[in-house]
Scaffold this active site. Structure first.
Site, short mmCIF file in Angstrom:
data_model
loop_
_atom_site.label_atom_id
_atom_site.label_comp_id
_atom_site.label_asym_id
_atom_site.label_seq_id
_atom_site.Cartn_x
_atom_site.Cartn_y
_atom_site.Cartn_z
N GLU A 105 -3.46 4.45 7.19
CA GLU A 105 -3.53 5.66 6.36
C GLU A 105 -3.51 5.17 4.93
OE1 GLU A 105 -3.00 8.20 3.86
OE2 GLU A 105 -0.94 8.42 4.55
N CYS A 115 -1.27 10.58 -1.33
CA CYS A 115 -2.67 10.29 -1.00
C CYS A 115 -3.49 11.56 -0.81
CB CYS A 115 -2.75 9.45 0.27
SG CYS A 115 -1.98 7.83 0.14
N LYS A 138 9.20 -1.90 8.56
CA LYS A 138 9.39 -2.55 7.26
C LYS A 138 9.18 -1.49 6.18
CE LYS A 138 6.96 -4.50 4.19
NZ LYS A 138 7.77 -4.09 3.00
N GLU A 198 -8.22 6.43 -7.57
CA GLU A 198 -6.92 7.00 -7.26
C GLU A 198 -5.90 6.52 -8.28
OE1 GLU A 198 -4.32 7.84 -3.28
OE2 GLU A 198 -4.91 5.76 -3.61
N THR A 207 -5.70 1.13 -0.14
CA THR A 207 -6.90 0.74 0.60
C THR A 207 -7.10 -0.77 0.55
OG1 THR A 207 -7.94 2.89 0.23
CG2 THR A 207 -9.39 1.05 0.74
N VAL A 240 -4.88 -3.24 0.34
CA VAL A 240 -3.98 -3.94 1.27
C VAL A 240 -4.34 -3.58 2.71
CG1 VAL A 240 -1.58 -4.20 2.01
CG2 VAL A 240 -2.13 -4.08 -0.43
N GLY A 241 -4.74 -2.34 2.95
CA GLY A 241 -5.15 -1.93 4.29
C GLY A 241 -6.31 -2.76 4.81
N GLY A 255 -0.56 2.80 2.93
CA GLY A 255 -0.50 2.21 1.60
C GLY A 255 -1.88 2.18 0.97
#
Length: 456
Positions: free
Chosen positions: A229, A263, A154, A356, A209, A211-212, A207
Site C-alpha cells: 500500500e 495516502c 516492524k 505526493e 512507492t 521503498v515499495g 509506505g
C-alpha cells in the site's frame, strides 16, 4: 547498540528511547514465530477466534491509554487517536469472525471428489508506517493471525510505542508467546532483514512507492508473497451540478486530516470552471476554520507534522514566498507545525500538482467537462483513492468507472472501512487489504482430488 529516539512532534521533547533490532534479533524472532505458528494453526478455529476476541477486548479496555500514547509519539489529535485505537480493536474483532468462515470449496469433477483448503502461509512480516501506526499495523496483523499465521510487526522508527503496547496486550490476552512479536528498528536494517529472511513467507508493507518497489524486487528473488500500500495523489472532483456548498465545506477535512499525512488525501481539487470562483469563495473560510493546535485538546482538528524532516519536505514544495490561494495559520515556536495551504498552480503538471507532498497542501485546478475531469484525475502514476461530487447518478457511475483508483466515494471523502477491500491501482500498490477477503490474502489455496473409482 543502536537506539530509536521517539520525539513528541508538537513540542520536540523526547518521549522514549527504544533499542533498535538487529538482523540477529530478526533471525531469532523468525525462529520463535515459526515454532509458535505451528501450534496456533493446529488450534480448532473456534479457539483461535476466541483468543483474537480476547485480544480485541484488551485493546478496548486500554483504548484511552493507547490513544494518549499515539498523541505523544505521532502528534495526532486525541479524537483521531481514539478512533485509531478503536479501529485496531474493530479489526481484531472482525478478523476473529472470519476464522470459522475461512471456507474452501467443493468443485464438481468426474471420477471423484475435489475440495480446496486455505492453508496459512507461516510467518508474515508487517512493516507499518508512521502516519497511522495502530490501524495500519492491525490491517495486516489481524487477518494474518486469524488465518493461522504468526506475525512479526516492524513499526516505523518514529512511532514504535503503540505497537509495543499492543504486543504486551496480546500476551496479557492469552495470545501465545512468539506468535505476535514487535521489532522496532531501522528500515534498512531490521526491515531489510525481514524482507530477505527465508523464513518469512509474506511481506505486508505500507509506505512510499520508492521503498515499495525495492521491497517488491527483493521479494521477487524468492517469489515471496507481498502486499503493498503505497503513495497517492488523489483527486476531489467537483461538478457544477453538485451541492457546491457541501463540497466546499467537506474539502478541508479531505486533505487536512492527519495534517495531510495520508495516502488517500484529496490533494488535487478539480472544480468545473463554471463554479470554480464560487467554490473558492466557500473554501477559504472552511480551510481557515479548521482548528490547529494542541493534539491533546479534543477541539483540535489538525496537529503537527511527524518530524523535522517531514516539515522540511513540505516546505521544499511551498517556499514561504510562494503565492497561495489560501493559507491558514499554525502555532509558532516548538513543534513541527505547518499551516493549511491551498495553491492554484499555472499548470496541472507543476510538481505540487503531481507529486505526493504528504502535508497539509492541496492544489485547485479547473476543468471544462466530464472528459476533461477524467483526464486530469488520471494524469498521475498513482491510483489509490478519490472523490466526486455530483447530483447526477449516471455521471457518478460513469466517472467512478473511468477514474483509475482503487477506492472512490461519491459525495463523500470516506476511503477506509474495515469491512470493504482497500488498495490501489498503478504505483499506489499491489493487492488488497481489509474486507471479507482479507484472511484469504494470507493463505495458499490447496486443491485436493479424491478418487471414488472402484479399484479393479
Amino acid at each position: 547498540m543502536h537506539e530509536l529516539h521517539v520525539i513528541d512532534p508538537a513540542t520536540e521533547e523526547p518521549v522514549a528511547t527504544i533499542p533498535a533490532a538487529t538482523p540477529r534479533d530478526v533471525d531469532a524472532a523468525v525462529t520463535r514465530a515459526a515454532q509458535a505458528q505451528r501450534g496456533w494453526a493446529a488450534l480448532p478455529p473456534g479457539d483461535r477466534a476466541r483468543q483474537l476476541r480476547r485480544f480485541a477486548y484488551a485493546v478496548d479496555d486500554h483504548l484511552e491509554e493507547l490513544a494518549r500514547l499515539e498523541v505523544r509519539e505521532a502528534g495526532h489529535p486525541i479524537g483521531n487517536a481514539r478512533w485509531e485505537a478503536g479501529n485496531a480493536r474493530d479489526l481484531l474483532d472482525y478478523a476473529a469472525g472470519g476464522v470459522e468462515r475461512l471456507n474452501g470449496s467443493q468443485i464438481p469433477v468426474a471420477g471423484g471428489l475435489n475440495v480446496t483448503f486455505h492453508e496459512p502461509l507461516g510467518v508474515v512480516a508487517v512493516i507499518a508506517p508512521w502516519n497511522f501506526p495502530m490501524p495500519i499495523a492491525a490491517w495486516g496483523t489481524a487477518p494474518a493471525l486469524a488465518a493461522g499465521n504468526a506475525v512479526i510487526l516492524k513499526p516505523a522508527e518514529t512511532t514504535p510505542l503503540t505497537a509495543l503496547r499492543l504486543a504486551e496486550l496480546a500476551l496479557e490476552a492469552g495470545i501465545p508467546e512468539g506468535l505476535f512479536q514487535v521489532l522496532p528498528g531501522e528500515g534498512p536494517v531490521a526491515g531489510n532483514a525481514l524482507v530477505e529472511h527465508p523464513g518469512v513467507a509474506k511481506v505486508v508493507f505500507t509506505g512510499s512507492t520508492a521503498v515499495g518497489k525495492q521491497i517488491m524486487a527483493k521479494c521477487a528473488a524468492s517469489v515471496k508473497r507481498v502486499t503493498l500500500e503505497l503513495g497517492g495523489k488523489s483527486p476531489n472532483i467537483v461538478f457544477a451540478d453538485a451541492d457546491v456548498e457541501q463540497a466546499a465545506a467537506a474539502a478541508p477535512g479531505s486533505f487536512l486530516d492527519n495534517t495531510g499525512q495520508d495516502c488517500c488525501a484529496r490533494t488535487r481539487i478539480l472544480v468545473q470552471r463554471s463554479v470554480h470562483d464560487r467554490f473558492m469563495e466557500l473554501l477559504e473560510p472552511a480551510v481557515k476554520a479548521f482548528t490547529v493546535g494542541d493534539p491533546a485538546d479534543p477541539a483540535t482538528q489538525m496537529g503537527p507534522l511527524i518530524s523535522a524532516a517531514q516539515l522540511e519536505r513540505v516546505r521544499s514544495y511551498v517556499p514561504e514566498s510562494a503565492p497561495a490561494a489560501i493559507r491558514g495559520e499554525a502555532p509558532a515556536g516548538k513543534g513541527f507545525w505547518y499551516p493549511a495551504t491551498v495553491l492554484a498552480p499555472d499548470s496541472p503538471d507543476a510538481p505540487v500538482a503531481v507529486e505526493e507532498i504528504f502535508g497539509p497542501v492541496a492544489v485547485v485546478l479547473p476543468f471544462e467537462d466530464e472528459a476533461d475531469a477524467v483526464r486530469l484525475a488520471n494524469a498521475t502514476p498513482y491510483g489509490l483513492s478519490g472523490s466526486l461530487w455530483t447530483r447526477d447518478v449516471g455521471r457518478a457511475i460513469r466517472v467512478s468507472r473511468a477514474v483509475a483508483a482503487g477506492n472512490l466515494s461519491v459525495n463523500s471523502h470516506s476511503s477506509v472501512r474495515y469491512w470493504t477491500p482497500f488498495g490501489g491501482f498503478g504505483e499506489s500498490g499491489l493487492g488488497r487489504e481489509l474486507g471479507p477477503g482479507a484472511l484469504t490474502a494470507f493463505t495458499e489455496t490447496k486443491n485436493v482430488f479424491i478418487s471414488t473409482e472402484e479399484s479393479k
